[in-house]
Scaffold this motif. Sequence first.
Motif, mmCIF file in Angstrom:
data_model
loop_
_atom_site.group_PDB
_atom_site.id
_atom_site.type_symbol
_atom_site.label_atom_id
_atom_site.label_comp_id
_atom_site.label_asym_id
_atom_site.label_seq_id
_atom_site.Cartn_x
_atom_site.Cartn_y
_atom_site.Cartn_z
ATOM 1 N N UNK A 92 0.931 -1.297 -0.085
ATOM 2 C CA UNK A 92 0.092 0.064 0.090
ATOM 3 C C UNK A 92 0.757 1.332 0.092
ATOM 4 N N UNK A 93 2.140 1.125 0.177
ATOM 5 C CA UNK A 93 3.064 2.111 -0.004
ATOM 6 C C UNK A 93 4.216 2.035 -0.476
ATOM 7 N N UNK A 94 5.113 3.172 -0.727
ATOM 8 C CA UNK A 94 6.392 3.072 -1.272
ATOM 9 C C UNK A 94 7.421 2.352 -0.066
ATOM 10 N N UNK A 95 7.061 2.478 1.301
ATOM 11 C CA UNK A 95 7.778 2.154 2.150
ATOM 12 C C UNK A 95 7.921 0.592 2.091
ATOM 13 N N UNK A 96 6.452 0.052 2.057
ATOM 14 C CA UNK A 96 6.312 -1.250 2.220
ATOM 15 C C UNK A 96 6.946 -1.919 1.101
ATOM 16 N N UNK A 97 6.958 -1.497 -0.037
ATOM 17 C CA UNK A 97 7.410 -1.625 -1.353
ATOM 18 C C UNK A 97 9.013 -2.114 -1.063
ATOM 19 N N UNK A 98 9.559 -1.106 -0.514
ATOM 20 C CA UNK A 98 11.085 -0.946 -0.094
ATOM 21 C C UNK A 98 11.292 -2.239 0.543
ATOM 22 N N UNK A 99 10.395 -2.531 1.811
ATOM 23 C CA UNK A 99 10.863 -3.536 2.793
ATOM 24 C C UNK A 99 10.507 -5.016 2.304
ATOM 25 N N UNK A 100 9.680 -4.952 1.229
ATOM 26 C CA UNK A 100 9.672 -6.307 0.415
ATOM 27 C C UNK A 100 11.041 -6.617 -0.320
ATOM 28 N N UNK A 101 11.469 -5.631 -1.123
ATOM 29 C CA UNK A 101 12.558 -5.605 -1.695
ATOM 30 C C UNK A 101 13.943 -5.962 -0.794
ATOM 31 N N UNK A 102 14.052 -5.072 0.375
ATOM 32 C CA UNK A 102 14.950 -5.488 1.513
ATOM 33 C C UNK A 102 15.106 -6.839 1.895
ATOM 34 N N UNK A 103 14.100 -7.379 1.840
ATOM 35 C CA UNK A 103 13.824 -8.816 2.280
ATOM 36 C C UNK A 103 14.129 -9.734 1.381
ATOM 37 N N UNK A 104 14.302 -9.214 0.212
ATOM 38 C CA UNK A 104 14.696 -10.164 -1.274
ATOM 39 C C UNK A 104 13.355 -11.062 -1.894
ATOM 40 N N UNK A 105 12.442 -10.199 -1.551
ATOM 41 C CA UNK A 105 11.303 -10.627 -2.368
ATOM 42 C C UNK A 105 11.398 -10.420 -3.793
ATOM 43 N N UNK A 106 10.761 -11.101 -4.973
ATOM 44 C CA UNK A 106 11.040 -11.122 -6.183
ATOM 45 C C UNK A 106 9.891 -10.091 -6.786
ATOM 46 N N UNK A 107 8.798 -9.974 -6.344
ATOM 47 C CA UNK A 107 7.686 -9.125 -7.031
ATOM 48 C C UNK A 107 6.975 -8.425 -5.662
ATOM 49 N N UNK A 108 6.315 -7.408 -6.038
ATOM 50 C CA UNK A 108 5.334 -6.843 -5.184
ATOM 51 C C UNK A 108 3.900 -6.768 -5.864
#
Length: 229
Positions: free
Chosen positions: A15-31
């Motif tokens: 729901x936010x740029x912040x959470x997209x970054x969190x997912x990326x930092x965790x090494x997820x592949x997609x949001x």
Amino acid sequence: MSKESRCSVKICGITSNHDAQLAADASADYIGVLVDVAVSERTRSAAEASEIAKSSPIPPVILLYNRTTSDIQEIVSQVQPFAVQLLGQEPPQQVEELKRTVTCQLWKSVYLPAGRPENVDMPTVRAEMQAYRDAGADFLLFDSVDLSGEKPRYGGTGKTCDWNVAAELIAESPLPVFFAGGIRPENVKAAIETIRPHGIDLCSGVEASKGIKDPQKLEQLMEQIAQAD
């Protein structure tokens, strides 16, 4: 374990740029970002989705529910996602039409009833999977439909379907499949080892509260995925 050799991960309901970054930092592949999906508390407008997609360090997938082809084309051109995931009862003909006119990938949700295996009409699901592949879909997503309320609730239920049924269908699938529905850090390793999907897709299982992701849960999730056989 390298990204290539492990199960792919899509973190949905961003729901936010912040959470997209969190997912990326965790090494997820997609949001995944829901766009104008009235039934979801995590939905965003096309303009908001566009901002999140632009700033996301990992490929954004937008989720649309039972929209007209021209609506989908318009939202795709506004948001410029990596993929669009069709969440509703969109027919294969619509996927075929979109395949000719949009440049992003097309992902299609297929729903398995939550609960017992006898709830699932296997021949119908097999035919559906084949029809979407023939229409040009790139990926399928298996999610749970909860039939216990007055109205069916498609996805985002936190409930699981029968894993053995899902495993059988995924083994036969003509396309790579993401598996969703009730996945969380505590059960993700068992889910991957039982079902063997191409990827897993989850939302509420890594939230601190509705629509807000929890960095610790994301970290636990990725640790468990790395340990799966």
